[in-house]
Design a protein around this motif. Structure first.
Motif, mmCIF file in Angstrom:
data_model
loop_
_atom_site.group_PDB
_atom_site.id
_atom_site.type_symbol
_atom_site.label_atom_id
_atom_site.label_comp_id
_atom_site.label_asym_id
_atom_site.label_seq_id
_atom_site.Cartn_x
_atom_site.Cartn_y
_atom_site.Cartn_z
ATOM 1 N N GLU A 6 14.940 67.742 53.147
ATOM 2 C CA GLU A 6 15.690 66.682 52.440
ATOM 3 C C GLU A 6 15.045 65.307 52.623
ATOM 4 O O GLU A 6 15.323 64.390 51.870
ATOM 5 N N HIS A 7 14.181 65.173 53.621
ATOM 6 C CA HIS A 7 13.418 63.929 53.775
ATOM 7 C C HIS A 7 12.041 64.056 53.129
ATOM 8 O O HIS A 7 11.170 63.236 53.354
ATOM 9 N N LYS A 8 11.813 65.141 52.393
ATOM 10 C CA LYS A 8 10.522 65.410 51.741
ATOM 11 C C LYS A 8 9.427 65.686 52.770
ATOM 12 O O LYS A 8 8.255 65.347 52.588
ATOM 13 N N ALA A 9 9.798 66.311 53.875
ATOM 14 C CA ALA A 9 8.816 66.641 54.911
ATOM 15 C C ALA A 9 7.792 67.620 54.359
ATOM 16 O O ALA A 9 8.090 68.436 53.497
ATOM 17 N N GLY A 10 6.577 67.528 54.885
ATOM 18 C CA GLY A 10 5.514 68.433 54.468
ATOM 19 C C GLY A 10 4.825 67.957 53.202
ATOM 20 O O GLY A 10 3.779 68.471 52.844
ATOM 21 N N ILE A 11 5.435 66.992 52.506
ATOM 22 C CA ILE A 11 4.810 66.456 51.289
ATOM 23 C C ILE A 11 3.973 65.244 51.699
ATOM 24 O O ILE A 11 4.366 64.466 52.568
ATOM 25 N N ARG A 12 2.820 65.094 51.089
ATOM 26 C CA ARG A 12 1.964 63.960 51.427
ATOM 27 C C ARG A 12 2.543 62.677 50.818
ATOM 28 O O ARG A 12 3.130 62.710 49.732
ATOM 29 N N GLY A 13 2.339 61.559 51.543
ATOM 30 C CA GLY A 13 2.961 60.296 51.153
ATOM 31 C C GLY A 13 2.716 59.904 49.707
ATOM 32 O O GLY A 13 3.645 59.513 48.990
ATOM 33 N N PHE A 14 1.458 60.056 49.244
ATOM 34 C CA PHE A 14 1.172 59.608 47.867
ATOM 35 C C PHE A 14 1.880 60.494 46.843
ATOM 36 O O PHE A 14 2.228 60.022 45.759
ATOM 37 N N ASP A 15 2.128 61.766 47.203
ATOM 38 C CA ASP A 15 2.876 62.626 46.283
ATOM 39 C C ASP A 15 4.348 62.204 46.222
ATOM 40 O O ASP A 15 4.984 62.296 45.166
ATOM 41 N N ILE A 16 4.884 61.742 47.363
ATOM 42 C CA ILE A 16 6.254 61.215 47.364
ATOM 43 C C ILE A 16 6.302 59.968 46.482
ATOM 44 O O ILE A 16 7.223 59.785 45.685
ATOM 45 N N GLY A 17 5.281 59.130 46.606
ATOM 46 C CA GLY A 17 5.197 57.935 45.774
ATOM 47 C C GLY A 17 5.200 58.283 44.283
ATOM 48 O O GLY A 17 5.914 57.672 43.490
ATOM 49 N N LYS A 18 4.403 59.305 43.932
ATOM 50 C CA LYS A 18 4.331 59.721 42.519
ATOM 51 C C LYS A 18 5.691 60.208 42.032
ATOM 52 O O LYS A 18 6.107 59.891 40.913
#
Lengths: 171, 357
Positions: free
Chosen positions: B47-59
């Motif tokens: 739920e915190h978007k763990a495991g996803i790379r920061g720039f992908d969260i940004g996108k």
């Protein structure tokens, strides 16, 4: 929570610290099919290892700062947790007929290739023995973390943590 | 909304989802704040978007804000806030205008601390965040042999990323007797062969036109260099990862009461459990409200967005409470454990001061 003095001064956990956290597999655990080795001895808010495991063999629970616990009877050694761990703290090791294998996460370029002769390193980055790359898995689901398998002499199975990085422009 | 980093974007998204008209202003040419230079996988839970790379969260956040039709104004600097929530903005350093708001969310982030020592003005000395921007956004390697000062998460993560970009990290120095960053981050750098040296600092940088050497020394328990312990390292780059300070200027202009909390980076505006500052309808979120991480910043942004939407009549009390409760649960999950407890306690002091005002 223990003070982890070695980790907090040297940067990597000692055998004692791993042992205390229940994270140093015995040679019996490593024999044959081997086992997953999680080296995560600090309470940090993180649980992708748990959510990545299709068998429910890796448990963090609530709060998510709990240390992960592996149920080896449930683990199929699929290795999905290796690339899922944001801390790159999970490997799978095994020992068979005098040969050890390690499956570990890798995020440096150039990627090693199957057949490469490499230097195996310990947790402090010191060379411990020679090794050979068996396979490199760059599946899309690993989200740009390659999972590399290398073989090396069994005597070094507890020390080995990774391989030495190839430098750009050198061999 | 002032500034479109992770906290500002999440606040804007919550507001717009509730139906409130939102304007998101950012002085930069692209939204996302520091997310786009975070190439590592995030911690936390799913739920915190763990495991996803920061720039992908940004996108993801950008795509969501575009899909919602949020009015994003880039190259637009908020330079003043007058009474009555009147914002003074300067667009493309050319046009100045004002905009009246029913609520303002300040998400101005933080600035990196510097460290001064003889030679610190030589080219080649830079903050860790600067080096991270160079390698991960502009794809420029600032140097080949790097000395990192500071072993907190920023120092060790950027050390790792500099090696990924092809540099050698000669050493990571830490003035304290213990390393600061998460053990899994220090272990990653250590097994790559990088010495991590506690109770050690830089004395000076040397070089003719740019950094050629760094002279370092061990520190005694009173942080004084131990005579005779000096060593010279051949490096061409020195990165400073010695903490961040909340960017409080706009919150000061808005009249927000401040508090000094050293564990969270210095002075910062006080806030309550809905991220409300001491000024009516002005919210403060993210690193501005205490240095933490992008994951906590996003949740704080959501909290402010949810409450502001309610305060303006776009969300009923029950929905607001339910959403806020859920967001706070996710936030507190990130503030557990030995690392989180310190921040949790510090955050509570901010809330207590707000309650007392």
């Amino acid at each position: 929570m223990s003070s982890n003095d070695y980790l907090k001064t040297m940067g990597a956990p000692s055998f004692d610290e791993l042992e205390r956290a229940g994270m140093l597999p015995s040679l019996a655990d490593l024999a044959g099919r081997g086992c997953v080795c999680v080296e995560c001895v600090e309470e940090i808010p993180c649980n992708p290892c748990e959510t990545s495991c299709p068998q429910g063999a890796l448990v963090v629970g609530y709060p998510i700062t709990n240390l992960p616990v592996v149920d080896r009877s449930k683990c199929t050694l699929c290795g999905l947790c290796i690339a899922a761990c944001p801390g790159l703290a999970i490997t799978i090791k095994s020992v068979e007929a005098g040969n050890a294998k390690i499956r570990f996460p890798w995020e440096y370029l150039p990627l090693p290739a199957a057949g490469d002769e490499v230097e195996m390193v310990d947790r402090l980055g010191e060379a411990v023995c020679a090794g050979k790359i068996l396979s490199v898995n760059s599946a899309a689901k690993n989200n740009r973390t390659a999972v590399v398998t290398a073989a090396f002499p069994a005597a070094f199975v507890q020390q080995v943590a990774s391989i030495r990085r190839k430098r750009h422009g050198t061999v | 909304m002032a500034k479109a980093g992770p906290a500002g974007l999440c606040a804007a998204i919550e507001l717009k989802k509730a139906g409130a008209p939102v304007i998101l202003m950012d002085e930069n040419g692209a939204p996302g704040g520091q997310l786009f230079k975070q190439i590592h996988k995030f911690f936390g839970s799913r739920e915190h978007k763990a495991g996803i790379r920061g720039f992908d969260i940004g996108k993801e956040l950008l795509a969501e804000s575009i899909a919602l039709g949020i009015d994003v104004r880039l190259d637009t600097e908020v330079v003043g806030i007058e009474r009555g929530l009147k914002l003074w903005a300067v667009e493309k350093k050319a046009r100045s205008y004002t905009e009246e708001a029913a609520a303002i969310v300040l998400a101005t982030g933080a600035t990196e601390n510097a460290l001064s020592f003889p030679g610190w003005t030589l080219p080649g000395v830079m903050t860790a965040g600067c080096a991270q921007t160079l390698i991960n956004v502009h794809r420029v390697l600032p140097g080949k042999r790097v000395l990192m000062i500071g072993s907190g998460n920023v120092g060790v993560i950027v050390s790792y990323q500099l090696m990924q970009a092809g540099a050698e990290v000669v050493a990571v120095l830490e003035a304290l007797p213990r390393l600061g960053g998460y053990g899994v981050h220090t272990a990653k750098v250590r097994r790559a062969g990088v010495p991590l040296r506690c109770s050690t600092t830089i004395l000076r940088a040397e070089g003719k036109e740019s950094v050629e050497r760094a002279v370092i020394a061990r520190l005694d328990e009173r942080f004084q260099p131990i005579p005779g312990s000096e060593e010279t390292l051949e490096v061409d780059t020195i990165c400073l990862a010695v903490g961040l300070t909340p960017a409080i200027e706009l919150s000061c202009i808005a009249g927000c009461s401040q508090i000094y909390v050293p564990e969270l980076g210095g002075n910062m505006p006080i806030h309550d459990e809905f991220m409300r500052s001491s000024v009516d309808s002005v919210y403060v979120v993210g690193d501005l409200a205490g240095i933490e991480e992008a994951s906590t910043a996003m949740e704080e942004g959501r909290l402010a967005g949810i409450h502001a939407a309610h305060a303006m009549g776009y969300l009923d009390e029950a929905s607001m409470s339910a959403k806020a409760e859920e967001t706070r649960r996710r936030l507190s999950a990130l503030r557990q454990g030995a690392f989180g407890q310190k921040r949790f306690d510090a955050k509570r002091r901010i809330l207590e001061k707000k309650a007392a005002v």
